[in-house]
Design a protein around this motif. Sequence first.
Motif, PDB file in Angstrom:
ATOM      1  N   SER A   1       0.828  -1.198   0.054  1.00  0.00           N
ATOM      2  CA  SER A   1       0.102  -0.121  -0.009  1.00  0.00           C
ATOM      3  C   SER A   1       0.892   1.115  -0.202  1.00  0.00           C
ATOM      4  CB  SER A   1      -0.944   0.020   1.189  1.00  0.00           C
ATOM      5  OG  SER A   1      -1.792   1.278   1.127  1.00  0.00           O
ATOM      6  N   GLY A   2       1.057   1.943  -1.160  1.00  0.00           N
ATOM      7  CA  GLY A   2       1.936   2.897  -1.328  1.00  0.00           C
ATOM      8  C   GLY A   2       3.137   2.647  -1.184  1.00  0.00           C
ATOM      9  N   LYS A   3       3.852   3.444  -0.093  1.00  0.00           N
ATOM     10  CA  LYS A   3       5.383   2.829   0.202  1.00  0.00           C
ATOM     11  C   LYS A   3       5.598   1.943   1.180  1.00  0.00           C
ATOM     12  CE  LYS A   3       5.416   6.745   3.436  1.00  0.00           C
ATOM     13  NZ  LYS A   3       6.155   8.161   3.504  1.00  0.00           N
ATOM     14  N   TYR A   4       4.555   1.146   1.840  1.00  0.00           N
ATOM     15  CA  TYR A   4       4.553   0.287   2.624  1.00  0.00           C
ATOM     16  C   TYR A   4       4.226  -1.160   2.302  1.00  0.00           C
ATOM     17  CZ  TYR A   4       4.562   4.396   6.252  1.00  0.00           C
ATOM     18  OH  TYR A   4       4.794   5.274   6.847  1.00  0.00           O
ATOM     19  N   SER A   5       5.053  -2.065   2.755  1.00  0.00           N
ATOM     20  CA  SER A   5       4.887  -3.593   2.391  1.00  0.00           C
ATOM     21  C   SER A   5       4.701  -4.269   3.603  1.00  0.00           C
ATOM     22  CB  SER A   5       5.880  -4.064   1.745  1.00  0.00           C
ATOM     23  OG  SER A   5       7.098  -4.131   2.495  1.00  0.00           O
ATOM     24  N   PHE A   6       3.854  -5.126   3.766  1.00  0.00           N
ATOM     25  CA  PHE A   6       3.244  -6.075   4.773  1.00  0.00           C
ATOM     26  C   PHE A   6       3.326  -7.218   4.601  1.00  0.00           C
ATOM     27  CE2 PHE A   6       0.645  -2.317   4.127  1.00  0.00           C
ATOM     28  CZ  PHE A   6       0.892  -1.478   5.239  1.00  0.00           C
ATOM     29  N   VAL A   7       3.716  -8.313   5.442  1.00  0.00           N
ATOM     30  CA  VAL A   7       3.793  -9.480   5.060  1.00  0.00           C
ATOM     31  C   VAL A   7       3.257 -10.420   6.548  1.00  0.00           C
ATOM     32  CG1 VAL A   7       5.423 -11.712   5.116  1.00  0.00           C
ATOM     33  CG2 VAL A   7       6.031  -9.551   4.073  1.00  0.00           C
ATOM     34  N   LEU A   8       2.212 -11.056   6.453  1.00  0.00           N
ATOM     35  CA  LEU A   8       1.417 -11.721   7.171  1.00  0.00           C
ATOM     36  C   LEU A   8       1.432 -13.065   7.037  1.00  0.00           C
ATOM     37  CD1 LEU A   8      -0.702 -11.590   9.397  1.00  0.00           C
ATOM     38  CD2 LEU A   8      -2.606 -11.668   7.496  1.00  0.00           C
ATOM     39  N   ARG A   9       1.735 -13.725   8.443  1.00  0.00           N
ATOM     40  CA  ARG A   9       1.802 -15.433   8.376  1.00  0.00           C
ATOM     41  C   ARG A   9       0.909 -15.786   9.605  1.00  0.00           C
ATOM     42  NH1 ARG A   9       7.300 -17.974   9.980  1.00  0.00           N
ATOM     43  NH2 ARG A   9       6.664 -17.276  12.130  1.00  0.00           N
ATOM     44  N   VAL A  10       0.037 -16.758   9.319  1.00  0.00           N
ATOM     45  CA  VAL A  10      -1.025 -17.181  10.387  1.00  0.00           C
ATOM     46  C   VAL A  10      -0.655 -18.682  10.083  1.00  0.00           C
ATOM     47  CG1 VAL A  10      -3.429 -17.678  10.986  1.00  0.00           C
ATOM     48  CG2 VAL A  10      -2.633 -15.462   9.812  1.00  0.00           C
ATOM     49  N   GLN A  11      -0.627 -19.354  11.455  1.00  0.00           N
ATOM     50  CA  GLN A  11      -0.584 -20.956  11.644  1.00  0.00           C
ATOM     51  C   GLN A  11      -1.767 -21.149  12.744  1.00  0.00           C
ATOM     52  OE1 GLN A  11       1.483 -23.447  10.704  1.00  0.00           O
ATOM     53  NE2 GLN A  11      -0.072 -24.661  11.578  1.00  0.00           N
ATOM     54  N   ASP A  12      -2.488 -22.164  11.910  1.00  0.00           N
ATOM     55  CA  ASP A  12      -3.397 -22.942  12.889  1.00  0.00           C
ATOM     56  C   ASP A  12      -2.873 -23.895  13.788  1.00  0.00           C
ATOM     57  OD1 ASP A  12      -5.443 -24.341  14.160  1.00  0.00           O
ATOM     58  OD2 ASP A  12      -6.627 -24.983  11.990  1.00  0.00           O
ATOM     59  N   HIS A  13      -3.141 -23.974  15.159  1.00  0.00           N
ATOM     60  CA  HIS A  13      -2.158 -24.831  16.018  1.00  0.00           C
ATOM     61  C   HIS A  13      -2.884 -26.268  15.927  1.00  0.00           C
ATOM     62  CE1 HIS A  13       0.105 -22.355  18.940  1.00  0.00           C
ATOM     63  NE2 HIS A  13      -0.040 -21.556  17.502  1.00  0.00           N
ATOM     64  N   GLY A  14      -4.074 -26.488  15.004  1.00  0.00           N
ATOM     65  CA  GLY A  14      -4.344 -27.859  14.616  1.00  0.00           C
ATOM     66  C   GLY A  14      -3.494 -28.641  13.750  1.00  0.00           C
TER      67      GLY A  14
END
Length: 396
Positions: free
Chosen positions: A184-197
């Motif tokens: 988004s514009g000059k920002y970058s985002f990295v997302l990680r989600v782990q289901d404990h199942g």
Amino acid sequence: MSARMFAESKGRAIAFGGASPPLRPLRGHLSPMSMGERKPKPFKAAMSAIGISSSPTNVGERWLGEAETEWGNAICDCPASPCGKGPRVGVFLKRKALPAIDADSTSAGFSLVAVLVFTLIVSAIVVPFAVTARTRLMIANNELEQERLSLLAEGLGNLVASELTGDQPAEKLPLDSTPAACRSGKYSFVLRVQDHGGLIDLNAADDRLLGLGFAALGFEQQMADELAKAAMRFRDSAKLFAGLPQARSPVGPPEDKEAPFESVSELQEFSALAQIPLRNLQGIFTVNSKRGTVSSDRAPRRLRAVLVGGPNASVVAGASDVSAYTVDIVVRRDGSGITGEAGFIIEKSQANSSPFSRVSRSPAGSAAALPPSTATAGCEMLFGTEAAQLLARLSV
């Protein structure tokens, strides 16, 4: 014309041919001069020929015998007129005195040196302070930038956690630790989600499933089995081996807890696991799923590779009731090496005031370890439409 100069000591004696006879004029007569000295009066033309004035005309000049002036005797061969009939003529020579050093000039020179020394001293004191102040300003700006990015990551992490633990969670995010990124514009985002199942519970899994987990960390099967037995002894040896003396496992901890695991970090008490980074252990094991099975489709890639040969009763293919998630998010700004990160383990809350509760933080460096990647999804998909609009305004 050649001349020989002889210095006179204190203006009294004139050396001549190795002796010091008094010099007598060849022609003319002597006239009294100032300070008791006498000057020969040769022919006017002879004096002009050798470039000598007849008398001192400038202030500061003196005749022989005074401190400011030096005199000597010139002997010249002059066979022709106007030097006279004699072969040699002696005349007195004079040299102008050096100008006296003014007291004001001496004072001005000393003042200049003093100013230069003072400037050097001030520079030696001020320059280190200026460099230190500039360094501290840069550090403060970097810390402020990191704090801003961390707060942004924290807010986006809470938004994702609320979405995951809501009444109708949207199936739009990968739940097996696969990073998802957006810009988004000059920002970058990295997302990680782990289901404990998709992780192995240290307190509920049997020894075979625990052995698969240790094999996923890179241990050989025999060592993995030894670690699995040591983990079971650590958690419930009071029930399994009550009254039976057992030798301590060389791969286990110095002392068994004889109680359930409270955190994955307790695995680092095992001698064979002390050097394994905590984030790697938390990528395989959990204490929050509270199930003796693992969902293969939500398991991380490294664990999924060893679950293929696992016991059918312990490995399930479909999704099950979700009890906990790990959420990691990293925010980066273009042109800056500073990152903001947020990582935590959440559980669905039983209270109505909040949809989730934080169990613990992710290990330090776990979120920052996420590599910068190109956008794999839109920010609307990861964080929702309203959050994406806010991020677009922030980037302006």
